[in-house]
Design a protein around this motif. Structure first.
Motif, PDB file in Angstrom:
ATOM      1  N   PHE A   1      29.086  36.136  43.220  1.00  0.00           N
ATOM      2  CA  PHE A   1      30.107  36.169  44.255  1.00  0.00           C
ATOM      3  C   PHE A   1      31.494  35.992  43.653  1.00  0.00           C
ATOM      4  CE2 PHE A   1      32.613  33.881  47.480  1.00  0.00           C
ATOM      5  CZ  PHE A   1      32.587  34.827  48.476  1.00  0.00           C
ATOM      6  N   TYR A   2      31.608  35.071  42.728  1.00  0.00           N
ATOM      7  CA  TYR A   2      32.899  34.756  42.120  1.00  0.00           C
ATOM      8  C   TYR A   2      33.379  35.934  41.282  1.00  0.00           C
ATOM      9  CZ  TYR A   2      36.357  31.352  40.587  1.00  0.00           C
ATOM     10  OH  TYR A   2      37.512  30.671  40.382  1.00  0.00           O
ATOM     11  N   VAL A   3      32.446  36.565  40.577  1.00  0.00           N
ATOM     12  CA  VAL A   3      32.799  37.724  39.767  1.00  0.00           C
ATOM     13  C   VAL A   3      33.306  38.857  40.657  1.00  0.00           C
ATOM     14  CG1 VAL A   3      31.723  39.614  38.519  1.00  0.00           C
ATOM     15  CG2 VAL A   3      31.404  37.308  37.722  1.00  0.00           C
ATOM     16  N   PHE A   4      32.586  39.120  41.735  1.00  0.00           N
ATOM     17  CA  PHE A   4      32.988  40.221  42.605  1.00  0.00           C
ATOM     18  C   PHE A   4      34.254  39.882  43.386  1.00  0.00           C
ATOM     19  CE2 PHE A   4      28.334  41.651  42.684  1.00  0.00           C
ATOM     20  CZ  PHE A   4      28.529  42.273  41.478  1.00  0.00           C
ATOM     21  N   MET A   5      34.451  38.594  43.598  1.00  0.00           N
ATOM     22  CA  MET A   5      35.658  38.174  44.284  1.00  0.00           C
ATOM     23  C   MET A   5      36.889  38.614  43.506  1.00  0.00           C
ATOM     24  SD  MET A   5      35.670  34.435  45.786  1.00  0.00           S
ATOM     25  CE  MET A   5      37.231  33.730  46.118  1.00  0.00           C
ATOM     26  N   SER A   6      36.820  38.487  42.182  1.00  0.00           N
ATOM     27  CA  SER A   6      37.990  38.867  41.395  1.00  0.00           C
ATOM     28  C   SER A   6      38.218  40.368  41.502  1.00  0.00           C
ATOM     29  CB  SER A   6      37.815  38.427  39.944  1.00  0.00           C
ATOM     30  OG  SER A   6      36.758  39.131  39.351  1.00  0.00           O
ATOM     31  N   ALA A   7      37.137  41.133  41.659  1.00  0.00           N
ATOM     32  CA  ALA A   7      37.316  42.580  41.817  1.00  0.00           C
ATOM     33  C   ALA A   7      37.871  42.913  43.197  1.00  0.00           C
ATOM     34  CB  ALA A   7      35.994  43.301  41.601  1.00  0.00           C
ATOM     35  N   ALA A   8      37.413  42.175  44.208  1.00  0.00           N
ATOM     36  CA  ALA A   8      37.912  42.428  45.562  1.00  0.00           C
ATOM     37  C   ALA A   8      39.397  42.112  45.641  1.00  0.00           C
ATOM     38  CB  ALA A   8      37.140  41.595  46.573  1.00  0.00           C
TER      39      ALA A   8
ATOM     40  N   TYR B   1      38.942  38.091  53.625  1.00  0.00           N
ATOM     41  CA  TYR B   1      39.441  36.886  52.964  1.00  0.00           C
ATOM     42  C   TYR B   1      40.743  37.172  52.225  1.00  0.00           C
ATOM     43  CZ  TYR B   1      39.096  33.341  49.170  1.00  0.00           C
ATOM     44  OH  TYR B   1      39.314  32.359  48.254  1.00  0.00           O
ATOM     45  N   PHE B   2      40.766  38.296  51.498  1.00  0.00           N
ATOM     46  CA  PHE B   2      41.982  38.596  50.741  1.00  0.00           C
ATOM     47  C   PHE B   2      43.074  39.133  51.648  1.00  0.00           C
ATOM     48  CE2 PHE B   2      39.054  38.490  47.101  1.00  0.00           C
ATOM     49  CZ  PHE B   2      39.746  37.549  46.362  1.00  0.00           C
ATOM     50  N   TYR B   3      42.679  39.799  52.719  1.00  0.00           N
ATOM     51  CA  TYR B   3      43.711  40.237  53.664  1.00  0.00           C
ATOM     52  C   TYR B   3      44.382  39.022  54.283  1.00  0.00           C
ATOM     53  CZ  TYR B   3      46.135  42.314  57.504  1.00  0.00           C
ATOM     54  OH  TYR B   3      47.117  42.666  58.372  1.00  0.00           O
ATOM     55  N   ASN B   4      43.571  38.038  54.611  1.00  0.00           N
ATOM     56  CA  ASN B   4      44.114  36.811  55.189  1.00  0.00           C
ATOM     57  C   ASN B   4      45.075  36.150  54.217  1.00  0.00           C
ATOM     58  OD1 ASN B   4      44.189  34.534  57.070  1.00  0.00           O
ATOM     59  ND2 ASN B   4      43.116  33.471  55.443  1.00  0.00           N
ATOM     60  N   HIS B   5      44.699  36.135  52.949  1.00  0.00           N
ATOM     61  CA  HIS B   5      45.580  35.517  51.952  1.00  0.00           C
ATOM     62  C   HIS B   5      46.892  36.268  51.853  1.00  0.00           C
ATOM     63  CE1 HIS B   5      47.062  35.180  47.716  1.00  0.00           C
ATOM     64  NE2 HIS B   5      47.149  33.949  48.151  1.00  0.00           N
ATOM     65  N   GLN B   6      46.792  37.587  51.931  1.00  0.00           N
ATOM     66  CA  GLN B   6      47.988  38.407  51.837  1.00  0.00           C
ATOM     67  C   GLN B   6      48.928  38.098  53.001  1.00  0.00           C
ATOM     68  OE1 GLN B   6      46.785  42.513  51.601  1.00  0.00           O
ATOM     69  NE2 GLN B   6      48.847  43.130  52.130  1.00  0.00           N
ATOM     70  N   GLN B   7      48.345  37.852  54.188  1.00  0.00           N
ATOM     71  CA  GLN B   7      49.164  37.624  55.367  1.00  0.00           C
ATOM     72  C   GLN B   7      49.669  36.197  55.457  1.00  0.00           C
ATOM     73  OE1 GLN B   7      50.040  40.080  57.691  1.00  0.00           O
ATOM     74  NE2 GLN B   7      49.212  41.336  56.043  1.00  0.00           N
ATOM     75  N   THR B   8      48.795  35.245  55.179  1.00  0.00           N
ATOM     76  CA  THR B   8      49.164  33.856  55.429  1.00  0.00           C
ATOM     77  C   THR B   8      49.378  33.050  54.164  1.00  0.00           C
ATOM     78  OG1 THR B   8      46.869  33.192  55.463  1.00  0.00           O
ATOM     79  CG2 THR B   8      47.816  33.861  57.558  1.00  0.00           C
TER      80      THR B   8
END
Lengths: 517, 466
Positions: B384-391, A185-192
């Motif tokens: 999920f939201y908490v870990f999302m910020s860490a990811a 998900y975050f890789y996608n955000h980084q790219q797009t």
């Protein structure tokens, strides 16, 4: 917001479960009658999905997107292709039969039982219909709780242990899955620059090889636990054996397929190059599963355990099939998913019926059933042969195609797969001989033959066993575009790899630039 | 002085005084005093919400109010109101000081979230500790209460001492106790690398705050206090004061030491991992539900610390959302524990509950499932939201550890379900009908599913407040 048919199919069981809360727990018959009606209507709804389904079309049909949590880019995005549709049909079909088979089997907490079954149906269908990673994960984990209750409340002696093992294994796997989803998900955000969990948008992403390998493993371990692929299989015999009949049927028939489905729908198309890289490894695991499952089945004294380990072997075939990356293997695997659901499901029903009569599942306790229960034994025989893969019955089609695919991919794999089939014949026939033939034991003399209700549980499965066995074309046609799409993704990754070898790096840059334009 | 920015707190203070007067005039009238308290809280809440968007600094630069602090206020208000509702059924007779202490702790928490001066933070922390002490020890004649309150008191005093040391050292280094000035000076100094003096200040302040959120190794008070204190009070302690603790950690670390994350982010990472694992592993062994929830609250503090490590805008939002959802989960669970009674909080007492009172068992199962973090409940989406910020900040291992801990915790949460659904009762426990406890239970369930399935609205509110 108009309710679409697919959403109706997903949520109808839950909606149907609401009135049950207000029913009297005493009246077991009414509870089951009502639930059977709900599951039959649900099956009918799922058949309606077929009505305007175009078999030849690629991509997803019945596709709908509604906003769900726009703040993080999660949407309620559902849609099905041939593969999901056939699995949804299998789910609704087996759930209805599961309810029909439970009339006598469930002796306490009937009200909770039917609620849990309906809840589970929604979860299972949701998994096959979601095209959003977060939505998929939601249904995937949601499934755990009903199954946990099903094993833990209505199971056999070691039910609590088995239920815990099931939940904790799956959750540990899901930990990697959800982390993988977040990284993607975050890789996608980084790219797009867009935050989205939408699968179809993420498909377009080209994940770099190093990251893809890691992510593929994260996804694959979660799915491998669910399948289960060889070293992760230890929860399965416990869960299968301890679960009540309908639970085992759904576990074998549908839940195990969710792992394979996860590979085909998520892991392969998202990380094709990584899938290619790890294919030999997983093929080997599949083969180990085939052989190991067969040997373990052979030595089991408990009928249900035997069927459970035979599942490990069958799933090994399916894993082998999907990792061949050719049409035969993939199509064979998909059709084998259905076949396994039908024949292993039927075997669990049969074991359940024997258990209801004798309250034991030990093979040595039976014998000579052919004389006491002729109709039952005939059906048992057909189902058993379909599980072995006798030509003319459904199992043959799937196994043959997988074998063909394996032969095309690597001959060694095909060799071991053939061995697996021989072993399957050995353990199944031995078991069948000891249960159905030989001398009648005194204890078994008075056993009643199959009842009308039980007949209606098994007869529909038999219809499909013959139908797929004799004329598999509609089923293969239905899943062809899905299989083709997966292979296309993999092959293009393969070609890209070859291109990289052939073309020097600086040329590669210019090609990329041209493509970008 | 800009007094109007603290209008809600002033209203609450007046209510607190009023409560004492009422108690003096008509002693021990539980519901009347409680209702007055609720009315005061609702009035304060009304003003709080009507001034939601107003920002300002006041009280000689000690207090800074913005929409973000008010989102934390929401957590505190909900906790206080639910506690009062629980108290109506839980206590047969109780002195009005109980409500006074609720109000003072509410004020203290609200001030904590708003203060930007270390001394103001210290004062609020002390007020909070003493109010909570009053709540914990309110049933003084009961077993274990003395032990619980004594332990809480000693450790609170101990940690406050550390915190005070930290403040003094900070003043030595920066010549100020104002957080934003600290930030400015730190930034202007162009300091690179880790200075010993700075590390010591950070660690000392951290020790003081780690006590409040029950992070390892400052968690020792939790199990005993949880076991000894009345169930509703325990629920209150694990929701509001904890949220206040996190609010202040965020404030000091992110606003004060923002320019130097190397000073604190790795400390929090280790703290988070340790806290999750310790809490969950210790909970595996416990057979008492209240004690188990004490360890579970430690584990949950670990999850929230994961967000603190990532230190971004999303972490703020995630922590508020987490504490909001945790408030409902923990109040739900403790409403049912209150129904069965504190002395019946062993797992064996829950055996066969599904047969004797199916609704309670079903609700308890939902609370346990939500605490485990299974989807469709708020427990999942908040985690999920908490870990999302860490990811987002590439702390992948923290995320993996976090979710693995979810799997570990499934064992002890679901064991409650095992006892309720898969075991048989030894003795029939007749549970009377408690209207207020039940209403709290229903409120909790409704919000757990609302936040779990449709979190969008709440996300919007929180994010807009950032």
């Amino acid at each position: 917001m108009k309710l679409d048919l697919l959403s109706l199919v997903i949520f109808f069981p839950v909606i149907g479960a609401i009135p049950i809360f207000f029913m009297s727990p005493k009246n077991k018959k009414m509870l089951f009658d009502y639930t059977l009606l709900i599951t039959l209507i649900e099956f009918l709804f799922s058949l309606f999905l077929l009505k305007d389904f175009k078999f030849s079309l690629y991509g997803f049909q019945h596709e709908h997107i509604y906003q769900w949590i726009p703040a993080i880019g999660a949407s309620y995005h559902i849609g099905i292709d041939g593969m999901s549709l056939i699995l949804i049909l299998l789910t609704t079909f087996l759930t209805a039969l599961g309810i029909l088979s439970s009339y006598n089997y469930i002796t306490h907490k009937a009200k909770e039982y039917v609620i849990v079954m309906l809840l589970m149906e929604t979860g299972m269908i949701g998994v096959f219909a979601s095209l959003d990673l977060l939505l998929f994960y939601l249904f995937w984990e949601l499934m755990l709780i009903p199954m946990y209750f099903l094993i833990g409340i209505w199971g056999h002696e070691r039910r609590v242990y088995a239920a815990f093992k099931f939940v904790i294994y799956t959750m540990a796997g899901s930990a990697l899955l959800i982390t993988g989803i977040l990284v993607l998900y975050f890789y996608n955000h980084q790219q797009t620059g867009i935050y989205t969990f939408d699968l179809l948008k993420l498909y377009r992403l080209n994940v770099p090889y190093g990251l893809a390998k890691k992510l593929f493993l994260a996804f694959a371990i979660a799915f491998a636990i669910k399948v289960p692929i060889f070293p992760f299989h230890t929860w399965l015999p416990d869960a299968h054996v301890e679960a009540p009949t309908a639970g085992s049927v759904l576990l074998a028939g549908v839940l195990l397929k969710m792992g394979i489905y996860g590979f085909l729908r998520f892991a392969f198309p998202l990380f094709p190059a990584a899938a290619l890289h790890y294919a030999p490894f997983f093929m080997a695991l599949g083969i180990i599963g085939i052989i190991y499952g067969a040997f373990m089945s052979w030595v089991q004294k408990d009928l249900k355990k035997l069927v459970a380990y035979s599942s490990v072997a069958h799933l090994g075939f399916i894993v082998l099939g999907i990792f061949t990356f050719n049409m035969y293997g993939t199509q064979g695997a998909i059709i084998q998913m259905v076949n396994h659901g039908l024949s292993t499901g039927a075997l669990f029903f049969i074991v359940g019926m024997l258990y209801e009569r004798r309250h034991t599942r030990l093979i040595e306790e039976f014998g000579g059933l052919a004389k006491v229960m002729p109709v039952f034994s005939t059906i048992f025989g057909i189902v058993m042969l379909s599980s072995i893969g006798l030509p003319g019955l459904n199992g043959f089609i799937g196994e043959f195609l997988v074998m063909l695919g394996a032969f095309k991919a690597t001959k060694v794999a095909a060799f071991f797969a053939v061995l697996g089939i021989i072993f399957a014949a050995v353990y199944m026939l031995t078991m069948f001989q000891r249960v159905v033939f030989l001398k009648v034991k005194e204890k078994n003399l008075g056993l009643p033959d199959i009842s009308l209700r039980e007949f209606f549980v098994l007869a529909p499965i038999l219809v499909f066993i013959f139908w797929i066995g004799v004329y598999p074309k509609p089923y293969l046609k239905m899943t062809e575009p899905s299989a083709h799409a997966v292979i296309y993704q993999i092959k293009s990754a393969q070609n890209a790899d070859r291109l990289k070898e052939l073309i020097k790096p600086n040329e590669m840059v210019s090609i990329n630039r041209r493509n970008a334009r | 002085m800009n007094a109007h920015i603290l209008l809600p707190e002033i209203i609450l203070s007046i209510t607190a005084a009023l409560v004492l007067i009422i108690e003096f005039l008509t002693p021990r009238r539980l519901q009347f005093t409680g209702t007055v308290t609720i009315l005061g809280i609702l009035l304060a809440l009304f003003y709080d919400l009507s001034m939601f968007r107003n920002a300002g600094v006041g009280f000689f630069g000690m207090v800074k109010v913005g929409p973000f602090d008010r989102t934390f206020d929401l957590v505190f208000f909900i906790g206080a109101i639910l506690l009062i509702l629980l108290s109506f059924d839980y206590f047969v007779e109780i002195s009005g000081e109980f409500y006074f202490f609720i109000l003072t702790s509410l004020i203290a928490m609200m001030l904590l979230a708003k203060s930007i001066d270390l001394f103001m933070i210290f004062l609020s922390l002390e007020t909070l500790s003493f109010s909570l002490l009053g709540l914990i020890g309110i049933l003084k004649q009961k077993e274990f209460v003395a032990e619980a309150s004594m332990k809480y008191y000693l450790l609170a005093a101990f940690s406050s001492a550390f915190f005070l040391f930290g403040i003094v050292l900070t003043y030595v280094v920066f010549q100020t106790t104002n957080i934003s000035e600290i930030s400015n000076k730190l930034f202007a100094s162009g300091l690179t690398g880790i200075k010993p003096a700075l590390i010591v200040t950070v660690v000392l302040i951290l020790v003081g705050l780690a006590f409040k959120v029950a992070a390892i190794p400052f968690h020792m008070w939790t199990p005993d206090v949880y076991e000894g204190a009345p169930a509703p009070v325990v629920a209150f302690i694990s929701a509001g004061p904890k949220a206040a603790g996190f609010a202040i950690i965020l404030k000091i670390m992110l606003n004060g030491y923002q320019s130097h994350p190397e000073l604190w982010s790795s400390i929090f990472a280790y703290l988070a991992v340790l806290t999750m694992f310790w809490g969950n592993l210790a909970a595996l062994k416990t057979r008492n539900l209240k004690r188990m929830l004490a360890y579970s609250t430690i584990a949950h503090a670990g999850y929230v610390l994961v967000a603190v490590v990532s230190a971004n805008q999303q972490a703020y939002a995630a922590i508020v959302f987490y504490m909001l959802s945790y408030t409902f989960m923990v109040f739900g669970a403790f409403s049912i524990i209150s129904m069965l009674g504190d002395s019946h909080s062993n797992l064996e007492d829950y055996a066969g509950l599904s047969r004797t009172s199916p609704i309670l068992a079903f609700m308890m199962a939902i609370f346990m499932i939500s605490l485990t973090g299974i989807p469709t409940t708020s427990g999942f989406i908040s985690k999920f939201y908490v870990f999302m910020s860490a990811a987002k900040t590439n702390h992948i291992w923290l995320v993996v550890f976090g979710f693995i801990n979810g799997a570990i915790s499934a064992y002890y949460y679901l064991r409650v379900v095992v006892f309720m659904y898969m075991m048989d009762t030894r003795e029939e426990l007749a549970i009377p009908y408690f209207p207020f406890l039940r209403s709290v239970m229903w409120i909790a369930v409704i919000f757990i599913f609302y936040l779990g399935l449709f979190p969008q609205k709440v996300f919007e509110i929180i994010i807009s407040a950032l």
